[in-house]
Design a protein around this motif. Structure first.
Motif, PDB file in Angstrom:
ATOM      1  N   TYR A  18       0.837  -1.208   0.000  1.00 10.14           N
ATOM      2  CA  TYR A  18       0.000   0.000   0.000  1.00 10.14           C
ATOM      3  C   TYR A  18       0.869   1.255   0.000  1.00 10.14           C
ATOM      4  O   TYR A  18       0.592   2.222  -0.715  1.00 10.14           O
ATOM      5  N   ALA A  19       1.904   1.250   0.815  1.00  5.83           N
ATOM      6  CA  ALA A  19       2.767   2.428   0.929  1.00  5.83           C
ATOM      7  C   ALA A  19       3.472   2.708  -0.400  1.00  5.83           C
ATOM      8  O   ALA A  19       3.611   3.863  -0.825  1.00  5.83           O
ATOM      9  N   PHE A  20       3.897   1.652  -1.052  1.00  5.81           N
ATOM     10  CA  PHE A  20       4.591   1.779  -2.340  1.00  5.81           C
ATOM     11  C   PHE A  20       3.627   2.380  -3.375  1.00  5.81           C
ATOM     12  O   PHE A  20       3.969   3.313  -4.116  1.00  5.81           O
ATOM     13  N   LYS A  21       2.401   1.872  -3.389  1.00  7.74           N
ATOM     14  CA  LYS A  21       1.400   2.372  -4.338  1.00  7.74           C
ATOM     15  C   LYS A  21       1.094   3.850  -4.053  1.00  7.74           C
ATOM     16  O   LYS A  21       1.025   4.667  -4.972  1.00  7.74           O
ATOM     17  N   LYS A  22       0.959   4.178  -2.782  1.00  8.17           N
ATOM     18  CA  LYS A  22       0.626   5.547  -2.402  1.00  8.17           C
ATOM     19  C   LYS A  22       1.709   6.521  -2.877  1.00  8.17           C
ATOM     20  O   LYS A  22       1.427   7.591  -3.407  1.00  8.17           O
ATOM     21  N   LEU A  23       2.938   6.100  -2.713  1.00  3.64           N
ATOM     22  CA  LEU A  23       4.057   6.953  -3.132  1.00  3.64           C
ATOM     23  C   LEU A  23       4.020   7.209  -4.643  1.00  3.64           C
ATOM     24  O   LEU A  23       4.208   8.336  -5.106  1.00  3.64           O
ATOM     25  N   LEU A  24       3.769   6.137  -5.393  1.00  2.00           N
ATOM     26  CA  LEU A  24       3.728   6.281  -6.854  1.00  2.00           C
ATOM     27  C   LEU A  24       2.510   7.096  -7.279  1.00  2.00           C
ATOM     28  O   LEU A  24       2.585   7.878  -8.232  1.00  2.00           O
ATOM     29  N   GLU A  25       1.404   6.937  -6.571  1.00  2.00           N
ATOM     30  CA  GLU A  25       0.208   7.720  -6.892  1.00  2.00           C
ATOM     31  C   GLU A  25       0.488   9.209  -6.728  1.00  2.00           C
ATOM     32  O   GLU A  25       0.024  10.029  -7.513  1.00  2.00           O
ATOM     33  N   LYS A  26       1.256   9.531  -5.701  1.00  2.00           N
ATOM     34  CA  LYS A  26       1.609  10.932  -5.456  1.00  2.00           C
ATOM     35  C   LYS A  26       2.422  11.451  -6.649  1.00  2.00           C
ATOM     36  O   LYS A  26       2.201  12.558  -7.141  1.00  2.00           O
ATOM     37  N   GLN A  27       3.357  10.611  -7.094  1.00  2.00           N
ATOM     38  CA  GLN A  27       4.208  11.019  -8.212  1.00  2.00           C
ATOM     39  C   GLN A  27       3.390  11.311  -9.472  1.00  2.00           C
ATOM     40  O   GLN A  27       3.695  12.229 -10.232  1.00  2.00           O
ATOM     41  N   TYR A  28       2.352  10.514  -9.678  1.00  2.00           N
ATOM     42  CA  TYR A  28       1.540  10.684 -10.884  1.00  2.00           C
ATOM     43  C   TYR A  28       0.251  11.465 -10.609  1.00  2.00           C
ATOM     44  O   TYR A  28      -0.605  11.564 -11.470  1.00  2.00           O
ATOM     45  N   GLN A  29       0.155  11.956  -9.374  1.00  2.00           N
ATOM     46  CA  GLN A  29      -1.001  12.746  -8.949  1.00  2.00           C
ATOM     47  C   GLN A  29      -2.324  12.062  -9.256  1.00  2.00           C
ATOM     48  O   GLN A  29      -3.253  12.663  -9.815  1.00  2.00           O
ATOM     49  N   ILE A  30      -2.366  10.787  -8.922  1.00  2.00           N
ATOM     50  CA  ILE A  30      -3.600  10.013  -9.121  1.00  2.00           C
ATOM     51  C   ILE A  30      -4.401  10.083  -7.809  1.00  2.00           C
ATOM     52  O   ILE A  30      -3.837   9.861  -6.754  1.00  2.00           O
TER      53      ILE A  30
END
Ligand SMILES: [Fe+2]
Ligand SMILES: [Fe+2]
Length: 194
Positions: A182-194
């Motif tokens: 979950y933490a990994f996904k959240k970080l990437l979501e932030k990067q792509y502003q999803i």
């Protein structure tokens, strides 16, 4: 770091694994090699990690729990519930102790290859997604083809799409993904502003 390590020592250990697992490892090594070339990452280091990632995948739950204890790997209630999660950490310890591989990025890649982790080095990201892009796993997640294509254009974006698929599949089965996932996904979501 022993950059002179002969990969043949790891290959020898792979030969003792069940055939299906050996084939999976060799297929993922090919994918990881092409990604390492694409992203200009040290091929040797990527191959140490990719070749080793599943060295402990054939062990039973009890064997993994016993080894985790012997190797002083932290075990939380999540690993007690799913000891298979320990196969990465056990392989990382073997890599360090048996093969004298001390590169922290290689060890991290092997340790976290199942769950991912938000501070993955690029070696870890390559190992993580190459493991999932084994064609034998094609039917396990819906956007395999999209991810397989995207991975050569944008590694993080491909990983994010894989994580979205994975988490939605797991939640559909009333299961929660690992907190690190979950933490990994959240970080990437932030990067792509999803
Ligand atoms: Fe694995
Ligand atoms: Fe694997």
């Amino acid at each position: 770091m022993d950059s002179q390590l002969d990969i043949s020592l790891i290959l020898k250990k792979i030969e003792g694994l069940p055939k299906g697992l050996q084939n999976h490892i060799h297929r993922t090594r090919k994918i990881a090699k092409s990604l390492a070339e694409r992203y200009q990452v040290d091929l040797t280091q990527v191959d140490y990690a990719m070749a080793s990632h599943d060295l402990a995948r054939n062990l039973s739950d009890n064997e993994l729990l016993k080894l985790a204890d012997d190797l002083k790997i932290p075990v939380s209630s999540i690993e007690v519930q799913s000891p298979v999660l320990l196969h990465g950490p056990v392989a990382a310890k073997w890599l360090e102790h048996e093969f004298n591989i001390l590169n922290p990025d290689v060890l991290q890649a092997v340790w976290f290859h199942t769950t991912g982790t938000s501070d993955f080095h690029i070696i870890g990201k390559i190992v993580f997604i190459s493991d999932k892009l084994d064609p034998a796993k094609k039917l396990r997640f819906p956007h395999f083809d999209v991810i397989e294509q995207a991975v050569f254009e944008d590694l993080n974006y491909a990983i994010l799409n894989y994580l979205i698929d994975l988490i939605s599949i797991q939640e559909g089965r009333q299961k929660t993904a690992h907190p690190l996932t979950y933490a990994f996904k959240k970080l990437l979501e932030k990067q792509y502003q999803i």
